[in-house]
Write an enzyme that holds these catalytic residues in place. Structure first.
Site, mmCIF file in Angstrom:
data_model
loop_
_atom_site.group_PDB
_atom_site.id
_atom_site.type_symbol
_atom_site.label_atom_id
_atom_site.label_comp_id
_atom_site.label_asym_id
_atom_site.label_seq_id
_atom_site.Cartn_x
_atom_site.Cartn_y
_atom_site.Cartn_z
ATOM 1 N N TYR A 32 0.857 -1.184 0.000
ATOM 2 C CA TYR A 32 0.000 0.000 0.000
ATOM 3 C C TYR A 32 0.891 1.230 0.000
ATOM 4 O O TYR A 32 1.855 1.304 0.772
ATOM 5 C CB TYR A 32 -0.892 0.002 1.249
ATOM 6 C CG TYR A 32 -1.762 1.219 1.390
ATOM 7 C CD1 TYR A 32 -2.811 1.460 0.504
ATOM 8 C CD2 TYR A 32 -1.542 2.144 2.417
ATOM 9 C CE1 TYR A 32 -3.622 2.581 0.645
ATOM 10 C CE2 TYR A 32 -2.349 3.264 2.562
ATOM 11 C CZ TYR A 32 -3.387 3.482 1.673
ATOM 12 O OH TYR A 32 -4.183 4.586 1.815
ATOM 13 N N ASP A 83 9.317 2.841 -0.253
ATOM 14 C CA ASP A 83 8.269 3.457 0.552
ATOM 15 C C ASP A 83 8.480 2.986 1.993
ATOM 16 O O ASP A 83 8.053 1.899 2.374
ATOM 17 C CB ASP A 83 6.894 3.051 0.023
ATOM 18 C CG ASP A 83 5.764 3.649 0.859
ATOM 19 O OD1 ASP A 83 6.067 4.285 1.904
ATOM 20 O OD2 ASP A 83 4.592 3.483 0.486
ATOM 21 N N LYS A 101 4.406 8.582 9.094
ATOM 22 C CA LYS A 101 4.176 7.930 10.392
ATOM 23 C C LYS A 101 5.167 8.381 11.474
ATOM 24 O O LYS A 101 4.994 9.459 12.015
ATOM 25 C CB LYS A 101 4.110 6.415 10.190
ATOM 26 C CG LYS A 101 2.936 6.077 9.242
ATOM 27 C CD LYS A 101 2.482 4.646 9.193
ATOM 28 C CE LYS A 101 1.147 4.559 8.455
ATOM 29 N NZ LYS A 101 1.157 3.858 7.207
#
Ligand SMILES: *Cc1c(COP(=O)(O)O)cnc(C)c1O
Length: 438
Positions: free
Chosen positions: A156, A251, A279
Site C-alpha cells: 500500500y 516506501d 508515520k
C-alpha cells in the site's frame, strides 16, 4: 448463534457509549469514520471511540482500557502522549501553529532525517504518506521522462489514483483500477507484480524497461500483514533498476525509524534512489517526507520545474513533534530495548499458539509484526490470503474483550512501542492463549 456473534454480544455490553457515538457518527460521515479500517468492518462489532491514550494504553469513552498494538497505525513508537513530545508541542503552539514561511525547525528535522538516511541527499516535507509517494513518483517520472510505474501486489502506498491499481488476471497483463473513480487511464501506467517474485520482475523489466520511470516497494511489506522480503528480492530490484535507468523508490512510510533507526534500507544495506517517510517522523502529527538523490530532488520546484507544494507543509507543530520523537529514538539502546520487547512478544505468541493448538505463522521486522491464521508460509499477497479471516475475527474480539487492542483486520501489521513493558507483553501473551483456545 455463531461464535463470532456471541463474542460480539459480550463486547457490546460494555461498549454502550461507543455504540451510541458510532451511530451518531454514521449520520454525518461516510461509515462514521475518516479512514475505512477504523470502522471494524472486517471483524464485526463496534469501533472503540477513544477518549485518551497514555504510554502503552488507550482508554475508550466507556472507561475500558486496552494495551494498544495499533499505535495510530504505526506513528506512536514512543507510546501514547510521551511527555517530551507533548511538552514540546505545547511550547511550540504558544508561538503559533503555522506561518506559511520558513522556520529553522524544518531544516533541523531535514538534517536529522538525512543523517539517519544517507541515501537521502535532499528532502521535502509534506503532510502524509500519500503525498510523499505521489510526489516521489512525479519526481521519478520527470527525471526519467517515462510514464509507467511498477508496484507490488499487497503493498500500500497511500490512496493516490495511480496507486489504487491491482493486478489484472495473470501476472503479466495490464492492471485494473482497484476503486471506482480511478480512470482506466491510470491503470495503463501502473504495472502490479507479485511481491517477492524475482523471476516475474526480471522478465517484466526485460520487456518494458524503456517505458518504466520507477519501481516503488515497501521494503518490508506492512499492509498485507507483515511480509519480509526474501533474500535477493530487494537486491534484484536495486540491480535491475540501476541497469535500466529506473528510479527505485523505497516506501518506508511504515518501516522508517521502525524496523531500524535508518529504516529497512539500513537493515538490508540497500540504497534506493528515493525514499518516502511518514508515520514515525511526525511523532503523531500529520507529516510525510520524500527525498533522495540530489540530481532527482533538484528537479523539485522552486529549484526545478516539477511542481509540488503544501499550505501546511513543514508547519512548526508537526516539525517539533517529529524532532522530539527522533531525538528520543536517537538515544543509546532505544532500538535494543524495542528489539527485546519484539523478541519477547514473538516468543510468547508463538508458544501460546502452539499450546492452544492453533496453526499460525508469525512474522516480524523490528517492532512491526503479524500473526497469520494459516499454516502456509506467507511471502506475498496470495499466500497472505490463505489466512482464515473468521478465525482472526474471533481472535481479535477475544483479545479486545481481555483488554488488548490489535488491528481489526488480518491484513495489518501490529506495532510495539518503547512504552510497552514486559508486564504488558506477559498479559498480552496470556490473553492470546485464552483467545486462541476459545
Ligand atoms: C500508511 C502508509 C502510507 C500512507 O500514509 P498516509 O499518511 O496514511 O497517507 C503509504 N505507504 C505506506 C507503506 C504506509 O504504511
Amino acid at each position: 448463534m455463531s461464535r463470532k456473534k456471541n463474542l460480539e454480544k459480550n463486547l457490546e455490553m460494555k461498549l454502550n457509549k461507543s455504540k451510541a457515538a458510532f451511530k451518531k457518527a454514521q449520520r454525518f460521515m461516510p461509515g462514521g469514520v475518516n479512514s475505512p479500517v477504523r470502522a471494524f468492518k472486517s471483524v464485526g462489532g463496534t469501533p472503540l471511540f477513544i477518549s485518551s491514550g497514555k504510554g502503552s494504553k488507550i482508554y475508550d469513552i466507556d472507561g475500558n482500557s486496552y494495551i494498544d498494538y495499533v499505535l495510530s497505525w504505526g506513528p506512536l513508537i514512543l507510546g501514547h502522549a510521551p511527555r517530551t513530545v507533548v511538552s514540546a508541542i505545547k511550547k511550540a503552539a504558544e508561538n503559533g501553529t503555522s506561518y506559511g514561511a520558513p522556520t529553522k525547525l524544518e531544516t533541523e528535522l531535514a538534517e536529522m532525517v538525512i543523517q539517519a538516511y544517507p541515501s537521502m541527499e535532499k528532502v521535502r516535507m509534506v503532510n502524509s504518506g500519500t503525498e510523499a509517494t505521489m510526489s516521489a513518483i512525479r519526481a521519478a517520472r520527470a527525471f526519467t521522462g517515462r510514464d509507467k510505474i511498477i508496484k507490488f501486489e499487497g503493498c500500500y502506498h497511500g490512496h493516490a489514483d495511480g496507486l489504487l491499481v491491482k493486478a489484472g488476471s495473470g501476472a503479466m497483463t495490464l492492471g485494473v483500477p482497484d476503486s471506482p473513480g480511478v480512470p482506466e487511464g491510470y491503470a495503463l501506467n501502473t504495472i502490479t507484480l507479485p511481491y517477492n517474485d524475482i523471476k516475474t520482475f526480471k522478465s517484466m523489466i526485460k520487456k518494458q524497461w524503456k517505458k518504466i520511470a520507477c519501481v516503488i516497494v515497501e521494503p518490508v511489506a506492512g499492509n498485507m500483514g507483515c511480509v519480509l522480503p526474501v533474500p535477493g528480492f530487494l537486491e534484484t530490484l536495486r540491480k535491475e533498476t540501476l541497469r535500466s535507468g529506473i528510479v527505485l523508490i523505497f516506501d518506508e512510510v511504515m518501516t522508517g525509524f521502525r524496523v531500524a533507526f535508518g529504516g529497512a534500507q539500513q537493515q538490508f544495506k540497500i540504497k534506493p534512489d528515493l525514499t518516502c517517510l511518514g508515520k514515525v517522523i511526525g511523532g503523531g502529527m500529520p507529516v510525510g517526507a520524500y527525498g533522495g538523490k540530489e540530481e532527482i530532488m533538484s528537479r523539485i520546484s522552486p529549484e526545478g520545474p516539477v511542481y509540488q507544494a503544501g499550505t501546511l507543509s513543514g508547519n512548526p507543530i508537526a516539525m517539533t513533534a517529529g524532532i522530539a520523537t527522533l531525538k528520543t529514538l536517537a538515544k543509546k539502546d532505544t532500538y535494543k530495548k524495542l528489539k527485546a520487547s519484539g523478541d519477547a512478544l514473538e516468543k510468547g505468541l508463538k508458544a501460546a499458539a502452539k499450546r492452544a493448538r492453533v496453526k499460525v505463522r508469525f512474522y516480524r521486522a523490528g517492532t512491526m509484526f503479524c500473526t497469520y491464521f494459516t499454516d502456509r508460509e506467507v511471502v506475498d499477497f496470495n499466500s497472505a490470503k490463505t489466512a482464515d479471516t473468521e478465525k482472526f475475527a474471533g481472535y481479535f474480539l477475544g483479545m479486545l474483550k481481555r483488554g488488548i487492542n490489535i488491528a481489526p483486520s488480518q491484513f495489518e501489521s501490529g506495532f510495539i512501542s518503547l512504552a510497552h513493558t514486559s508486564k504488558d507483553i506477559d498479559k498480552t501473551v496470556r490473553a492470546a492463549y485464552e483467545a486462541m483456545k476459545e
